[in-house]
Structure formats: structure tokens, C-alpha cells
Enzyme design. Structure first.
Site, short mmCIF file in Angstrom:
data_model
loop_
_atom_site.label_atom_id
_atom_site.label_comp_id
_atom_site.label_asym_id
_atom_site.label_seq_id
_atom_site.Cartn_x
_atom_site.Cartn_y
_atom_site.Cartn_z
N THR A 1 23.71 -4.22 -0.17
CA THR A 1 23.01 -5.22 -0.99
C THR A 1 21.60 -4.78 -1.38
O THR A 1 20.89 -4.18 -0.58
CB THR A 1 22.94 -6.54 -0.19
OG1 THR A 1 24.27 -6.96 0.08
CG2 THR A 1 22.20 -7.62 -0.96
N GLY B 1 21.52 -5.47 7.90
CA GLY B 1 21.55 -5.88 9.31
C GLY B 1 21.43 -4.71 10.27
O GLY B 1 21.77 -3.58 9.93
N GLU C 1 29.57 -10.67 2.34
CA GLU C 1 30.83 -9.99 2.07
C GLU C 1 31.65 -10.73 1.01
O GLU C 1 32.85 -10.95 1.16
CB GLU C 1 31.68 -9.84 3.35
CG GLU C 1 30.87 -9.20 4.46
CD GLU C 1 31.69 -8.28 5.35
OE1 GLU C 1 32.84 -7.99 5.01
OE2 GLU C 1 31.14 -7.84 6.35
#
Lengths: 635, 635
Positions: B135, B174, B415
Site C-alpha cells: 500500500t 505492518g 487486503e
């Protein structure tokens, strides 16, 4: 798409939207604006949040900006100040509401001049910090059955307060586990071995100097919560704790020095009703907060959707989110709902004096409950939806969706659980209907039913789908009234049937709960629609009135659309008419799209500072917020 | 009420509910049970939560319980372990999923033996901590348009990685802002000045000794979020950062030492598809979590409702919450939904190998997206509802509703955003339909339409409301198929109409988004129903099968009821039949009420420790939790 922008006057629209608050707003603004506030208390554990909340609240309280007496003398000014303080973290506001309104307001309403003189100065400056000790581990919404007792000791002229069972432990008592000095305690007064019902007594729980918890009281913190973690909610248990006679809030029932219990009220039940009716002001506050937050959430979502591009034609810039029907056909009807909720809030606030009129209080209390239940639920669901409409960026705490949702969460169950409030509303509606029926008799009833039958069994009516007709107020009002009356008739039939089968009233009632909830919801929607008409009518500028009127039409139509199942099953609409309604909704959205966001922002410009997705450039603003250095291309 | 309890075999029901997991469950349990875990990480700020999450994750990883290779060799064992680890805080699980599945799994699937050998041991023990850098600030679900570039330098045999614009800054990555050592970076490969499309490259972001961020990389934390605050999400910016040639994940496209770009795939688009299809495993995990949490939330709500009394007949004990229709007619249909979601999960998991079959992968990826979007949304909305059903006690953080809602929140947009996934599903459905149409021709089409017309315009059919018929699988399946096909026809008509008005395909598509979403939802519901039938059929014990079958019937009927508007507008149901369906739902609830909660608990006994409302005595358990001393009456 039609991008015609009608002529409207922003100030006129603001006037209508703010309604009774409009004239108090500038004064409130003036009183509040010199205050310095910190931004929202994000990313803290509950200990940090409690400390910070208290610190900010004390600083603001000491300026004297909020005063208990205003709840009686200038309630709209008080409310307008709270509305102006919306940039404060909700925890600080919650602390104020518990302290000034629940604690202070109860002393104002149930106490006498004696109590006012002793306490108000210290309450206003928060030298005294107060809580409202009603809920027990075993009893939330069913206050009538609380168990804490205060036995009157004639000898010492004191109340002896005890928690007789584990379930009588007071629970969720805000402002109390860490900082509170006093609570208004709700307990059963045992006078001469007789249960006089629920009374309120001022209890000083901590030594004013040492802040030690006073003997006879055990208390502690209720632990972390979904929201309001800046509030120190306590459990409290009493054992042989003594409070002086004069601490009884004695406006409606008192004990004389000579040991006489005096009340003008006919029964403990009546006293209970008056006691509990003090919650009305609290419910009013609960109606003010959610639409205000929802305004901000919609605005931020809209601003993000005006910048963020995703997918689109090949070889062209990606499409702005706002141009997807999944976006604008969600956002615009949501705005129309917010307006309708604001209008119903305005009518409720304007009619606030009715809460004290014996012949009107019941009706007023019933509808305020319905609106309160509706507002909280709607706001939380909508904010959750808006968060997903901002994708991953909605997940950032800085977008405030999580903050707003969590801090509003308690609105759904505190000061009356929605399920219970809806029941109270329906009970009231049925009582009113019985009165009407008694007056009009069978003849009146038949005339009414026949009229309704004629209206809706007329094929021209159920099929009519000319656009002017579909978007007429006449049609909408009829649809809402019809739905309410039809549901009332369904419910009454059901209750009678169950009764005829030998069920008790309570059993029949409980068996019918789903229909009971439905009836209250329908009535509340009708109230919102009627309130909207009332408010819009006050708008003197024709252009503005016309825009507002279209917004209300959209509210009405989406509401009908959400209930197509009901309307179709009741043969109120043909299938074709239903589909034409959906088309009319889309057309209204397309028509409003070019200007409604601007209109919403300008006519009630609530701004939360520093929300990246709500700024003119979320990439720039978010970058600053998380420390991404300014970009300098080295390519 | 009927309190007949049918004969069923709990183990059989467990077998059906766990489906493909059933046989792996005991092994997974064994591997996991010796691990000691802390309880949930409530009431921490994000700094505390990150530290604690990492600490727990490292401790568990070092036992070697999770292994990347299992994702290929024993995916069901891997998933079963995660399911067994549900008592871990979601943040720890999230860390594992990002590390093992997103980071490790991508290397497994897109890398070669070379990469596996170098990295897997260290990944398994979390000596390497990995993230998934896809992303960007400007691009979430639309991965194809990411902007980060890796220019291949023939001289040094390195990739030169740059973030060419502010919007190309990687965001939400993350496991990276604090603890990560590596990421799989998704970027456009520029090879010989040619854009080869999106590739994955392993990037070592921190020095393995000093943990310093390596030169050419700037990164920082994305700030607090609604949930997953234990995850260190980062923004990352590259400037002239160099990664060696062999770090390219080169299973499908590689660069030779001599500087040749080799791929068997026909186009960058094809490579992109394969790259992105790795997300499928992640989506599967996203389908596993929400129903598991919802199970726990329902169980706790039920247990509370079995103790908590509120209102009731005068002079009698107050009524248990569970006996109010507002309670059981919400809870029981919710359970039926959870079962249907579990069944669809089972079918998806069983069919996982299809995700690698060229002729089936598209279809598989499409439906998994629809189910993923549905599951997350349903779970969050239901958990929010359950929280209010527990009143004030639902507001306690210890009741875990807030925890579950917040930690599941990201499932809705990560997702693959629901709105996007539904579009992908619909696109696939229309392609399939076009294939069918080409094969069957106009004649086949007409036969189908005529059949559908005959079915639904038959007054006997639309009015039939005998109970056996209304609760028959035949009727339900037909209703779901009808709804899907009808909506498909509405959508196709709309698309054609818009196209005939001169809109481009993209414009027509975007204009029709609401109908597109609807079609995907309807198909997903149909998939859930068909999956339920498939799973229930496998149950060999007749008593158990019959109970499960009734649960599925309830799922089907409530689903139809929620869509009465659609069915009535499509003339599929008469008003009377619709009302009879509502009655049948109530009857099914009453019939299931005496045993369904026990059945649900016993057949998949997920327990979260120490939830006061989920214990046998919430007053006692809550008292212990918040430090209320044991009660000893002194009265």
C-alpha cells in the site's frame, strides 16, 4: 449530471438548523472562545486519560464558564456552551455533564434553596466534584428496583446507609473512583420500618482535605471501557455509613427535625416518577451530541472523497471517490437524516418547558426517549459506515471515526437503554390511543379505518408514480402516518389475541416486544418528519426553504425505501411505485450533490482541528502528522 | 414454550462445523497448548501495546510452533494452529499473519528455492521480522497503480529503489516501524527504461546487528489506529536505495547475471495477476477470524442473558433477558448466520487448491472476496448489536465487545476493500454469464426466463404459505437463486441502457455500482446457503443433521425476511406469504431456543478466559475483576 446550484442563504439555513440555539450561540461562543483546549485525548491508557481529563476539566471549570443555575435560568445558553465545547475531548464534556447536569442538576431540581446555597458555588468551580449514584450491579434501566437502603435513625437524625446484597453494589458511578468528593445517592428510604421508595441523598464520600474515602464506604474503579476512559467510574458499597438528615434532597419529600416524614405527593410511586424525570435533561444532552459528531464525520468523509482517486477510465486520471454512487448515495441521504435529527432535536429543545407541565410531561418524556434511542444508534452505525468509506485512512485514529464511535457508544445504553425507552414510548402511545378511542367511540374508529382503507386500497393511489406526487410532502407524511397507524393496529391486534389466549398483560407485552419496538421507531420517525416540516416552515428565505425542503424529502423517501418490505406487505405501495421511489431518491441525490456538502459545512461549520482526511490535502496533512519529511525529488 | 430437546451428537456437529479443520484440530491443539499466553492486551496505549505484542510474539515464535513451509505443505494445520491461538491477543495473531503469511508466504510463492533456503529458518524463529510493503499513500486497493520504482542498474547488478512522489510513500506497512528487519517491497520494475509492471523485491530495511535503519530509507510510525495498535505500521520512503539483483522474487520473472529479463508470462498484466493472487491466502485468514470472535461474543451475551433479570410481572422475580423476543429473536438468527458463514468458510478452505488451477482460480478468487467482505461486515455489526444487548455491562472493556470490534475493524478494508471485492465478484459473475449465454444462445436464455416467469407468476407459488413448504430447502434455494438471477437481469438491463445512451463501459459500470454491490451480496448469500447444504449433507447422524438443517432454514428465512422489499417488488412473494415467513422465523426460534446455545457452545467451545459476563456469575466474576471484596452482610 446537473450541476445547477440554487440560490440559498447560508445564514438562513444555519438559523433553521440551529433553531432555538441560534440566538444563544454567539454569547456561548464568546464565553467559551478564550478557553484554551488541548486536542483529543487519543492513544492513552485509561490511567493517563483520567489524569488528563481531570486536569483539563478543572482548568476550564475554574474559569466559571459553566454554572449549575443556568440549567434552570438559561438552559439553552448552557447547552449552547456545551455545543461550542465540542472541540474538547468527549471525556471532558462527559465529566462536565455528569458533574453539572446529573449531580448539580439533581440537587437543583430535587433539592431546596438550602442545598443550593451550600453547594452551588463549590460545584460551579468544581471544588466539589460530583457523581450520580443510581445504577447498581443488579439494576440498570429498572431503577425502581434498586436495593441500596437508607434507614432513618431518629435518635441521631441521620440516615444509615447500607448495601444489603452483592447486587446492590453501586456500579458505573462516574466522576467517583478517583476524583469525586460527593454523589447524589439514590436509595430506598426506610422510615419507621416502612419502605418509602427511592430517594436522593447527598453523600460526601471523601474527606475534603485529605481526599481519603470516608469510613463506611468502600469503592474502587470499574475498569476500562469501550469509551469514556477518562471518566473514573466507580463501584461503591456502603456499610453502616451515616449521612445527616438535611442531606436528603427534600423538595418533594422531607423529614422534619421532630421526625416527621412530609410529602405532598400521593405515593412513593409518584415521588419516584418525579425523581426519575430529572433524567430528561440528561437525555436532551444525549440528543445534542451524536448529530454534532456525525456532522464532523460526514464532512471529513466528504473532503477525503473530493481528493482521493481510485480506479477509472484507462489513460485518464483515476475517478474521485465522491463520484461513485456507492459514495454519494450513501453520504447525501445520511446528511438528510442528520438534518431531520437536528430538526427533531430543535423541537424537543423548544418544547422543553413541557417536561414540567403535568398534562404534557408524559408525552414529552416518551418522545424524548424515542429520539434519544434513535439518534445514538443512527450516529454510531453511520460513523462505522463512514470509516469504511475512507478505506485504510479511515482506520487511522487521527480520522476520529474510532474516537467518535467509542465515545458515543455509551449513549446507547446510559440514561435509558434503547429497548426500554422504546417500550416506554409505545406504552404512552397506546394510552393516548385508548383515550382517543374512548372519546371518539366505535363510530370515530370506523370512520378512521374506512378512510385509511379508501386511501390505500385505491389502485390509483398505490400505483401513482408521477414524480411531483412521489416527492410531495403530502405523500411522505401520509406514508409515515400510515406506517405508524398500521403498526399500531398490528400491535393492538396481537396484544388482544395473546390476552384472549390467557396470557397476562406482562406476558402479552413481552411476547410482542418486536412489534412494540417497531411502533416506537415508526412514531419517532414520524416525529422527526413533522419536526422537519415545522422547522423548515420557519425559514423565511424562499430559496433556502426550497433547498431544505428537498433535503427533508430525501430523508422521507430513503426512510420509506428502507422499509419497502413493510409498505409492500401492507399494500401501501405497488412494486412499480416502489421502484419509482428508488429512482426519485437517486435523482434527488444527483440534484443535491453539487452543493449540499458546501451547504452543510457552511451552515454549521463544526470543525475538529487537525483531521488529516478532513483537510484540503490529506497526504500533506497526514505526512506532517506522522512526521514524514517534506518531499524533495532527487530523481 | 416448547422445550423439546432433540437428540443430537455434539461431536458430529463439531465435525460438520469445523469441516476441513476437524482432523487437524487435535494436532494443532497439541502443538499449541504448552504455550503460555497472557490475556488480552486491554487498556494500553499504543506504545505499551507494541512492546507487549512483540514480546509475546517473539516468545511464541521461538518455540518454532509456526513455520512458513506449512503454508504450502500443511495449510490446514497452519490455520488450525492460528484458530487454536485465538486466546492470544489479536495483535499477536496479526503480527504472525503479517510475518508468516504475508511476508513469508509471498517469498514462498513468488520466490525460489534460493530465497527459501536463505530466509525460512530465520523467518520461522523471527530472527528476521518481515512486513509486506504494498500500500502507498495514494493507492490502497488499486495496487496496479502503485508508484514506487526499482530501476535496474546493469553495472552493479542492483535495483535502485525510489519513491518518486509524496503519494508513493509506502503506508500502513505492518511489522515495520519499530521491529521489522525486512519487507517484501512491491514496486514497478524499470528495466532498460521499460516499465515491466509490479514486482516483489526483498528489502532489508534495518541493519541486523545495530537495528539502525539503512541509508536510503526513511521510515516512521503511522500513528494510532482504531485497532491493531500492537502492530508497528510504518510509512517508508526510498531514495536511491540499493538492493541486490537476487533479492527479486524470481519465480515468475527473473533477471540473469548477464542482464536479461526472463519471464514465461505473456505480459506484465499477467505477472501482476499472479503476484496479487498471493493475497488469496490472506483473505482466507480474514474469513476465519470474524466468525470465531462472533461465536465468543454470542456465547457471552447468551450467558449474561441467562443470569440478568430486568422487569417482569409484579410480585414475581424479574424476567431473564433471554426470555424477551428482542433477545432470543436476535441471538438465534445470529447463530444461524454464524453457522452459514462457517459452512461457507469450510467450502472455501476445502476448495483452496482451486486457487492454483488456471481454469478455476478466477472463480475461486472472486467468491473468496465476496465472502471476506460479507464476513467482516456482518461480524462487526453483530458484535456492536450484542454489546448493546448486554446494557451497561457490555460497555466494560472486560466484556471484549469493544476489543473484538476494534481488532476486527481493519478486516473490512485491508487486503481488499469490500466495495472493491464485491465489484470483482460481480465482474466475474457477468463474464461467466456471458459465457453461458454464448453457449446456450437465445433459445437457452428464453427457456430459462420462461421457467423463471412460470415459477414466480404462478399465483399458487407466490401465495403458498403452508409451513412445510415455507421451511423447505427447495423454497429457500429457489428464493436465493431467483434473487440472484433477478438482480443480474436488472443489472444487465441497466448496463445496456446506459451504454445505449452513449456512456463508456467504465461510466456505465460506475453509475450502476449500487446494483453491482447488490448482485455480489446476493451471490455471496447464495454461496453461503449452498455451502451450508453441502456441509450439512455430510453429517452422518440423522438427529444432528436435522438440527443443523433447521439452523440453515432459519438462516435462509431471516435472510429472505431482511429483503422483503426486494422479493415483494419482484413479485416473488405475496404479502400473506411474507407475513407467514416472519411467523415461521419466530416458530423456528422458539423451537431452537431450549438447546441451541448449549449446542453452539459444546460443538465448538471457544472460550476466552475471564470474561465476567460470560462466566456463571457475572456479579461474582466482575466483582473479583474490579476488586470488590467478597460480600459479608453486616445487617
Amino acid at each position: 449530471m446537473n450541476s445547477f446550484k440554487p440560490l440559498y442563504d447560508t445564514e438562513e439555513i444555519k438559523k433553521v438548523r440551529l433553531g432555538p440555539f441560534y440566538k444563544y450561540y454567539p454569547d456561548a461562543e464568546k464565553e467559551v472562545k478564550h478557553l484554551e483546549y488541548d486536542s483529543f485525548l487519543l492513544d492513552m491508557n485509561s490511567n493517563e486519560k483520567k489524569i488528563k481529563t481531570h486536569e483539563i476539566a478543572m482548568k476550564i471549570a475554574q474559569t466559571g464558564v459553566l454554572r449549575v443555575e443556568e440549567l434552570r435560568d438559561q438552559p439553552l445558553l448552557f447547552l449552547s456552551k456545551l455545543m461550542n465545547l465540542i472541540k474538547l475531548d468527549m471525556n471532558v464534556l462527559a465529566k462536565f455533564v455528569i458533574h453539572y447536569q446529573l449531580f448539580g442538576g439533581t440537587i437543583l431540581e430535587l433539592g431546596t434553596e438550602y442545598h443550593h446555597k451550600i453547594y452551588f458555588d463549590d460545584i460551579n468551580k468544581m471544588k466539589i466534584v460530583g457523581g450520580f449514584a443510581m445504577t447498581e450491579m443488579g439494576h440498570g434501566s429498572n431503577v425502581r428496583n434498586i436495593e441500596t437502603i437508607a434507614r432513618y435513625d431518629f435518635q441521631t437524625q441521620e440516615f444509615v446507609i447500607d448495601s444489603p446484597t452483592p447486587s446492590s453494589t453501586k456500579f458505573w458511578i462516574g466522576n467517583t473512583s478517583r476524583y469525586g468528593t460527593h454523589v447524589v445517592l439514590f436509595c430506598r428510604l426506610i422510615f419507621n420500618n416502612e419502605d418509602k421508595g427511592v430517594h436522593g441523598i447527598i453523600v460526601n464520600i471523601r474527606d475534603m482535605e485529605t481526599k481519603e474515602i470516608r469510613p463506611g464506604i468502600e469503592l474502587g474503579d470499574c475498569g476500562p471501557k469501550i469509551g469514556w476512559n477518562g471518566i473514573d467510574n466507580a463501584w461503591i458499597r456502603f456499610s453502616n455509613f451515616r449521612a445527616p438528615r438535611l442531606n436528603l434532597l427534600s423538595r418533594f419529600a422531607s423529614i422534619t427535625e421532630s421526625g416527621e416524614y412530609i410529602t405532598k405527593l400521593s405515593s412513593p410511586g409518584k415521588l419516584f416518577q418525579i425523581t426519575i424525570s430529572q433524567l430528561v435533561m440528561g437525555r436532551m444532552l444525549y440528543i445534542v451530541g451524536p448529530p454534532a459528531y456525525l456532522n464532523v464525520a460526514i464532512k471529513n468523509t466528504f473532503r477525503y472523497a473530493m481528493q482521493r482517486r481510485q480506479f477509472g477510465e484507462k489513460e485518464k486520471p483515476e475517478e474521485l471517490l465522491i463520484n461513485y454512487p456507492t459514495h454519494y448515495q450513501t453520504l447525501i441521504p445520511m446528511i438528510s437524516n442528520v438534518f431531520a435529527l437536528e430538526f427533531s432535536r430543535n423541537v424537543i429543545v423548544e418544547r422543553f418547558p413541557e417536561s414540567k407541565m403535568p398534562d404534557k410531561a408524559d408525552s414529552y418524556n416518551a418522545i424524548i426517549g424515542g429520539v434519544k434511542a434513535t439518534v445514538a444508534e443512527y450516529a454510531i452505525q453511520s460513523i462505522s459506515k463512514l470509516r469504511t468509506m475512507c478505506g485504510g485512512n479511515g482506520f487511522s485514529a487521527y480520522s476520529l471515526f474510532g474516537y467518535m464511535r467509542d465515545e458515543l457508544e455509551v449513549f446507547q445504553t446510559a440514561e435509558g437503554d434503547g429497548t426500554v425507552l422504546f417500550q416506554q414510548l409505545t406504552k404512552h402511545l397506546l394510552v393516548e390511543y385508548r383515550k382517543w378511542y374512548k372519546k371518539e367511540g366505535v363510530k370515530g374508529y370506523i370512520i378512521k379505518e374506512v378512510q385509511s382503507f379508501l386511501d390505500t386500497s385505491n389502485p390509483y393511489y398505490t400505483h401513482s408514480r408521477s414524480i411531483p406526487y412521489l416527492i410531495s410532502d403530502e405523500f411522505h407524511l401520509h406514508a409515515f402516518v400510515f406506517r405508524f397507524e398500521k403498526q399500531r393496529s398490528i400491535l393492538i391486534t396481537k396484544l388482544s389475541l395473546l390476552k384472549s389466549k390467557g396470557l397476562t398483560f406482562t406476558q402479552s407485552w413481552n411476547e410482542s416486544l418486536l412489534d412494540i419496538q417497531k411502533l416506537a421507531r415508526y412514531y419517532t420517525q414520524l416525529f422527526c418528519l413533522e419536526s422537519s416540516y415545522l422547522c423548515v416552515k420557519k425559514c423565511v428565505d424562499p430559496g433556502s426553504r426550497s433547498v431544505l425542503s428537498n433535503i427533508v424529502k430525501l430523508y422521507a423517501l430513503t426512510n420509506i425505501e428502507n422499509d419497502f418490505g413493510f409498505y409492500r406487505n401492507a399494500n401501501f405501495l405497488s412494486a412499480g411505485k416502489a421502484l419509482a421511489i428508488s429512482d426519485a431518491i437517486r435523482d434527488l441525490c444527483v440534484q443535491l450533490k453539487p452543493f449540499i456538502f458546501e451547504l452543510m459545512e457552511e451552515s454549521f461549520g463544526l470543525t475538529f482541528p487537525d483531521v488529516p482526511i478532513g483537510s484540503t490535502s490529506y497526504i500533506k496533512n497526514m505526512s506532517e502528522r506522522v512526521g514524514i519529511p517534506p518531499y524533495s525529488s532527487k530523481l
